[in-house]
Design a protein around this motif. Structure first.
Motif, PDB file in Angstrom:
ATOM      1  N   ASN A  16       0.797  -1.225   0.000  1.00  0.00           N
ATOM      2  CA  ASN A  16       0.000   0.000   0.000  1.00  0.00           C
ATOM      3  C   ASN A  16       0.831   1.277   0.000  1.00  0.00           C
ATOM      4  OD1 ASN A  16      -2.938  -0.923   0.279  1.00  0.00           O
ATOM      5  ND2 ASN A  16      -1.857  -2.188   1.755  1.00  0.00           N
ATOM      6  N   HIS A  17       2.131   1.151  -0.215  1.00  0.00           N
ATOM      7  CA  HIS A  17       3.044   2.302  -0.311  1.00  0.00           C
ATOM      8  C   HIS A  17       2.986   3.183   0.936  1.00  0.00           C
ATOM      9  CE1 HIS A  17       3.610   1.129  -4.467  1.00  0.00           C
ATOM     10  NE2 HIS A  17       2.290   1.125  -4.607  1.00  0.00           N
ATOM     11  N   ILE A  18       3.037   2.553   2.091  1.00  0.00           N
ATOM     12  CA  ILE A  18       3.039   3.273   3.361  1.00  0.00           C
ATOM     13  C   ILE A  18       4.428   3.156   3.978  1.00  0.00           C
ATOM     14  CG2 ILE A  18       2.088   3.300   5.703  1.00  0.00           C
ATOM     15  CD1 ILE A  18      -0.577   2.396   4.393  1.00  0.00           C
ATOM     16  N   THR A  19       4.975   4.275   4.377  1.00  0.00           N
ATOM     17  CA  THR A  19       6.331   4.302   4.913  1.00  0.00           C
ATOM     18  C   THR A  19       6.334   4.109   6.428  1.00  0.00           C
ATOM     19  OG1 THR A  19       6.329   6.684   5.302  1.00  0.00           O
ATOM     20  CG2 THR A  19       7.019   5.932   3.095  1.00  0.00           C
ATOM     21  N   PHE A  20       7.520   3.781   6.958  1.00  0.00           N
ATOM     22  CA  PHE A  20       7.691   3.688   8.409  1.00  0.00           C
ATOM     23  C   PHE A  20       7.371   5.034   9.050  1.00  0.00           C
ATOM     24  CE2 PHE A  20      10.065  -0.134   7.484  1.00  0.00           C
ATOM     25  CZ  PHE A  20       9.811  -0.938   8.590  1.00  0.00           C
ATOM     26  N   GLU A  21       7.737   6.119   8.370  1.00  0.00           N
ATOM     27  CA  GLU A  21       7.480   7.450   8.915  1.00  0.00           C
ATOM     28  C   GLU A  21       5.982   7.716   9.029  1.00  0.00           C
ATOM     29  OE1 GLU A  21       9.728   6.794   6.472  1.00  0.00           O
ATOM     30  OE2 GLU A  21      11.551   7.176   7.625  1.00  0.00           O
ATOM     31  N   GLU A  22       5.219   7.311   8.018  1.00  0.00           N
ATOM     32  CA  GLU A  22       3.767   7.497   8.069  1.00  0.00           C
ATOM     33  C   GLU A  22       3.152   6.680   9.199  1.00  0.00           C
ATOM     34  OE1 GLU A  22       2.270   8.292   3.557  1.00  0.00           O
ATOM     35  OE2 GLU A  22       3.197   6.337   3.934  1.00  0.00           O
ATOM     36  N   LEU A  23       3.572   5.417   9.310  1.00  0.00           N
ATOM     37  CA  LEU A  23       3.046   4.569  10.374  1.00  0.00           C
ATOM     38  C   LEU A  23       3.470   5.102  11.737  1.00  0.00           C
ATOM     39  CD1 LEU A  23       1.462   2.050  11.185  1.00  0.00           C
ATOM     40  CD2 LEU A  23       3.590   0.737  10.974  1.00  0.00           C
ATOM     41  N   LEU A  29       4.806   7.490  17.536  1.00  0.00           N
ATOM     42  CA  LEU A  29       6.025   6.858  18.030  1.00  0.00           C
ATOM     43  C   LEU A  29       7.199   7.246  17.136  1.00  0.00           C
ATOM     44  CD1 LEU A  29       4.668   3.231  18.624  1.00  0.00           C
ATOM     45  CD2 LEU A  29       5.078   4.983  20.367  1.00  0.00           C
ATOM     46  N   HIS A  30       8.390   7.165  17.675  1.00  0.00           N
ATOM     47  CA  HIS A  30       9.595   7.457  16.890  1.00  0.00           C
ATOM     48  C   HIS A  30       9.804   6.331  15.861  1.00  0.00           C
ATOM     49  CE1 HIS A  30      13.779   8.212  15.895  1.00  0.00           C
ATOM     50  NE2 HIS A  30      13.595   9.424  16.401  1.00  0.00           N
ATOM     51  N   PRO A  31      10.194   6.675  14.630  1.00  0.00           N
ATOM     52  CA  PRO A  31      10.402   5.638  13.604  1.00  0.00           C
ATOM     53  C   PRO A  31      11.381   4.541  14.026  1.00  0.00           C
ATOM     54  CG  PRO A  31      10.424   7.804  12.593  1.00  0.00           C
ATOM     55  CD  PRO A  31      10.374   8.023  14.079  1.00  0.00           C
ATOM     56  N   LYS A  32      12.419   4.886  14.789  1.00  0.00           N
ATOM     57  CA  LYS A  32      13.366   3.856  15.231  1.00  0.00           C
ATOM     58  C   LYS A  32      12.706   2.863  16.191  1.00  0.00           C
ATOM     59  CE  LYS A  32      17.655   6.352  14.521  1.00  0.00           C
ATOM     60  NZ  LYS A  32      18.911   6.813  15.115  1.00  0.00           N
ATOM     61  N   TYR A  33      11.800   3.357  17.019  1.00  0.00           N
ATOM     62  CA  TYR A  33      11.090   2.474  17.939  1.00  0.00           C
ATOM     63  C   TYR A  33      10.150   1.556  17.161  1.00  0.00           C
ATOM     64  CZ  TYR A  33       8.433   0.941  22.021  1.00  0.00           C
ATOM     65  OH  TYR A  33       7.830   0.185  22.998  1.00  0.00           O
ATOM     66  N   VAL A  34       9.462   2.100  16.176  1.00  0.00           N
ATOM     67  CA  VAL A  34       8.584   1.290  15.321  1.00  0.00           C
ATOM     68  C   VAL A  34       9.405   0.215  14.620  1.00  0.00           C
ATOM     69  CG1 VAL A  34       7.109   1.330  13.259  1.00  0.00           C
ATOM     70  CG2 VAL A  34       6.846   3.081  15.021  1.00  0.00           C
ATOM     71  N   SER A  35      10.555   0.592  14.112  1.00  0.00           N
ATOM     72  CA  SER A  35      11.433  -0.362  13.450  1.00  0.00           C
ATOM     73  C   SER A  35      11.881  -1.463  14.408  1.00  0.00           C
ATOM     74  CB  SER A  35      12.657   0.366  12.877  1.00  0.00           C
ATOM     75  OG  SER A  35      13.522  -0.552  12.254  1.00  0.00           O
ATOM     76  N   SER A  36      12.207  -1.095  15.642  1.00  0.00           N
ATOM     77  CA  SER A  36      12.660  -2.107  16.602  1.00  0.00           C
ATOM     78  C   SER A  36      11.536  -3.089  16.949  1.00  0.00           C
ATOM     79  CB  SER A  36      13.226  -1.461  17.865  1.00  0.00           C
ATOM     80  OG  SER A  36      12.224  -0.832  18.614  1.00  0.00           O
ATOM     81  N   ILE A  37      10.300  -2.621  16.940  1.00  0.00           N
ATOM     82  CA  ILE A  37       9.168  -3.512  17.186  1.00  0.00           C
ATOM     83  C   ILE A  37       8.967  -4.435  15.989  1.00  0.00           C
ATOM     84  CG2 ILE A  37       6.660  -3.626  17.504  1.00  0.00           C
ATOM     85  CD1 ILE A  37       6.960  -0.934  19.076  1.00  0.00           C
ATOM     86  N   LEU A  38       8.964  -3.869  14.792  1.00  0.00           N
ATOM     87  CA  LEU A  38       8.728  -4.673  13.596  1.00  0.00           C
ATOM     88  C   LEU A  38       9.872  -5.632  13.295  1.00  0.00           C
ATOM     89  CD1 LEU A  38       6.996  -2.067  11.265  1.00  0.00           C
ATOM     90  CD2 LEU A  38       5.942  -3.909  12.580  1.00  0.00           C
TER      91      LEU A  38
END
Length: 80
Positions: A16-23, A29-38
């Motif tokens: 769906n062309h959604i970026t980590f920044e958008e999510l 939440l901070h993008p790095k935290y989202v990345s660490s969860i994913l």
């Protein structure tokens, strides 16, 4: 090893062309935290439900935006 749901989230984001920044912004939440969860480095309680809900809302928003753009583009066309 990351939970299966994280792979499903990343796959839906890609499709769906959604970026980590958008999510991240949607989750506040901070993008790095989202990345660490994913990536399975963090496993906060309730993350799966929150991530799925936020992603589905982003997808719905993009779909509505796409529909609006299509209707605007058709306004000036003539039907033959």
């Amino acid at each position: 090893m990351p939970a299966q749901w994280t792979g499903e989230i990343v796959g839906k984001m890609h499709i769906n062309h959604i970026t980590f920044e958008e999510l991240s912004a949607k989750l506040s939440l901070h993008p790095k935290y989202v990345s660490s969860i994913l990536n399975g480095r963090r496993c906060p309680k309730g993350a799966e439900e929150k991530f799925r809900k936020a992603l589905n809302e982003l997808i719905e928003g993009k779909e509505k935006q796409h529909e609006q753009e299509k209707s605007i583009a058709c306004v000036g066309t003539k039907n033959f």
